[in-house]
Design a protein around this motif. Structure first.
Motif, PDB file in Angstrom:
ATOM      1  N   ALA A 112      -2.325  -2.482  -9.677  1.00  0.00           N
ATOM      2  CA  ALA A 112      -1.502  -1.278  -9.811  1.00  0.00           C
ATOM      3  C   ALA A 112      -2.375  -0.027  -9.854  1.00  0.00           C
ATOM      4  O   ALA A 112      -2.047   0.988  -9.226  1.00  0.00           O
ATOM      5  N   VAL A 113      -3.494  -0.090 -10.559  1.00  0.00           N
ATOM      6  CA  VAL A 113      -4.407   1.061 -10.641  1.00  0.00           C
ATOM      7  C   VAL A 113      -4.977   1.380  -9.255  1.00  0.00           C
ATOM      8  O   VAL A 113      -4.984   2.538  -8.817  1.00  0.00           O
ATOM      9  N   LEU A 171       6.464   1.863  -2.696  1.00  0.00           N
ATOM     10  CA  LEU A 171       7.109   0.602  -3.040  1.00  0.00           C
ATOM     11  C   LEU A 171       6.067  -0.376  -3.584  1.00  0.00           C
ATOM     12  O   LEU A 171       6.261  -0.987  -4.635  1.00  0.00           O
ATOM     13  N   LEU A 172       4.943  -0.494  -2.905  1.00  0.00           N
ATOM     14  CA  LEU A 172       3.898  -1.429  -3.320  1.00  0.00           C
ATOM     15  C   LEU A 172       3.304  -1.064  -4.679  1.00  0.00           C
ATOM     16  O   LEU A 172       3.126  -1.935  -5.537  1.00  0.00           O
ATOM     17  N   VAL A 173       3.010   0.206  -4.881  1.00  0.00           N
ATOM     18  CA  VAL A 173       2.410   0.595  -6.157  1.00  0.00           C
ATOM     19  C   VAL A 173       3.420   0.430  -7.297  1.00  0.00           C
ATOM     20  O   VAL A 173       3.062  -0.020  -8.389  1.00  0.00           O
ATOM     21  N   THR A 174       4.672   0.740  -7.048  1.00  0.00           N
ATOM     22  CA  THR A 174       5.696   0.587  -8.082  1.00  0.00           C
ATOM     23  C   THR A 174       5.892  -0.876  -8.437  1.00  0.00           C
ATOM     24  O   THR A 174       5.960  -1.235  -9.624  1.00  0.00           O
ATOM     25  N   LEU A 221       5.316  -2.882 -11.984  1.00  0.00           N
ATOM     26  CA  LEU A 221       6.405  -3.656 -12.586  1.00  0.00           C
ATOM     27  C   LEU A 221       6.075  -5.141 -12.724  1.00  0.00           C
ATOM     28  O   LEU A 221       6.470  -5.783 -13.699  1.00  0.00           O
ATOM     29  N   LEU A 222       5.378  -5.691 -11.730  1.00  0.00           N
ATOM     30  CA  LEU A 222       5.112  -7.129 -11.698  1.00  0.00           C
ATOM     31  C   LEU A 222       3.708  -7.500 -12.171  1.00  0.00           C
ATOM     32  O   LEU A 222       3.468  -8.643 -12.543  1.00  0.00           O
ATOM     33  N   GLY A 223       2.783  -6.548 -12.068  1.00  0.00           N
ATOM     34  CA  GLY A 223       1.388  -6.836 -12.362  1.00  0.00           C
ATOM     35  C   GLY A 223       0.686  -7.287 -11.107  1.00  0.00           C
ATOM     36  O   GLY A 223       1.307  -7.435 -10.047  1.00  0.00           O
ATOM     37  N   PRO A 224      -0.573  -7.493 -11.176  1.00  0.00           N
ATOM     38  CA  PRO A 224      -1.472  -7.240 -12.298  1.00  0.00           C
ATOM     39  C   PRO A 224      -1.846  -5.753 -12.392  1.00  0.00           C
ATOM     40  O   PRO A 224      -1.781  -5.022 -11.395  1.00  0.00           O
ATOM     41  N   TRP A 250      -4.582   4.561  -3.974  1.00  0.00           N
ATOM     42  CA  TRP A 250      -4.420   4.365  -2.535  1.00  0.00           C
ATOM     43  C   TRP A 250      -3.149   5.001  -1.975  1.00  0.00           C
ATOM     44  O   TRP A 250      -3.167   5.629  -0.913  1.00  0.00           O
ATOM     45  N   ALA A 251      -2.001   4.835  -2.643  1.00  0.00           N
ATOM     46  CA  ALA A 251      -0.702   5.249  -2.097  1.00  0.00           C
ATOM     47  C   ALA A 251      -0.640   6.730  -1.711  1.00  0.00           C
ATOM     48  O   ALA A 251      -0.191   7.052  -0.606  1.00  0.00           O
ATOM     49  N   PRO A 252      -1.080   7.665  -2.555  1.00  0.00           N
ATOM     50  CA  PRO A 252      -1.023   9.066  -2.117  1.00  0.00           C
ATOM     51  C   PRO A 252      -1.980   9.368  -0.967  1.00  0.00           C
ATOM     52  O   PRO A 252      -1.700  10.241  -0.129  1.00  0.00           O
TER      53      PRO A 252
END
Length: 185
Positions: free
Chosen positions: A129-130, A115-118, A122-125, A135-137
């Motif tokens: 996101a990078v 959810l956070l990475v998506t 979508l929102l930036g920055p 981090w997410a996986p």
């Protein structure tokens, strides 16, 4: 006679056990524990709360919206867990998770991480996101490595996090209209 679903769950347990680390087994274990905890909701809500209090404009609104999304995501995950009631894998580590939430499907950490990475994409920055894409996986996999989730819990949580983020992103104007007091700096 074993059903296809029961065979699937047995395969899930077997794969998950092969990914599991022995508690206290060195640097890999320590890294897995750090990543596992870095996805905790209290950590993210505290960071978002501090950001919300100390900023105006983009970061103020971003932190408010993401915090609302995390609350909605948590309610959704707990509702699904209540329906399925899949027990966590047996083990000693993760007592706080095992005591406060004995159910493993879907993984709230994996849902939250995706959810956070998506939302960041979508929102930036873009720089955030990078970082969250890396981090997410790691957070998600660490939950299997530390023995508090099965791999299928993680995969389901990742899909749920992605879909939830897309829906909440579309609902952002409505959310901001319904909760204007948290978006005013």
């Amino acid at each position: 006679m074993t059903s296809s679903f029961e065979r699937f769950l047995q395969l899930d347990k077997k794969i998950s056990n092969s990914l599991r680390l022995t508690p206290g087994s060195g640097a890999g274990w320590k890294a897995a524990v750090i990543f596992a905890h870095s996805g905790d909701s209290w950590f993210w809500m505290a960071a978002l709360g501090i950001t919300w209090l100390l900023t105006k404009g983009f970061w103020h609104n971003w932190s408010a919206f993401v915090a609302v999304c995390i609350v909605i995501q948590a309610l959704l995950v707990f509702s699904i867990k209540f329906v399925f009631k899949r027990s966590r894998p047996p083990g000693e580590w993760g007592g706080i998770y095992r005591n406060t939430d004995p159910h493993s499907f879907p993984s709230g950490h994996a849902t939250r991480a995706v959810l956070l990475v998506t939302l960041a994409w979508l929102l930036g920055p873009t720089w955030l996101a990078v970082i969250l894409t890396i981090w997410a996986p790691l957070v998600s996999l660490s939950r299997v490595m530390t023995g508090v989730h099965y791999l299928f819990d993680i995969l389901a949580g990742m899909i749920l996090g992605f879909v939830t983020a897309l829906i909440l992103f579309q609902l952002q104007p409505l959310i901001m209209q319904l909760l204007p007091f948290i978006f005013q700096a």
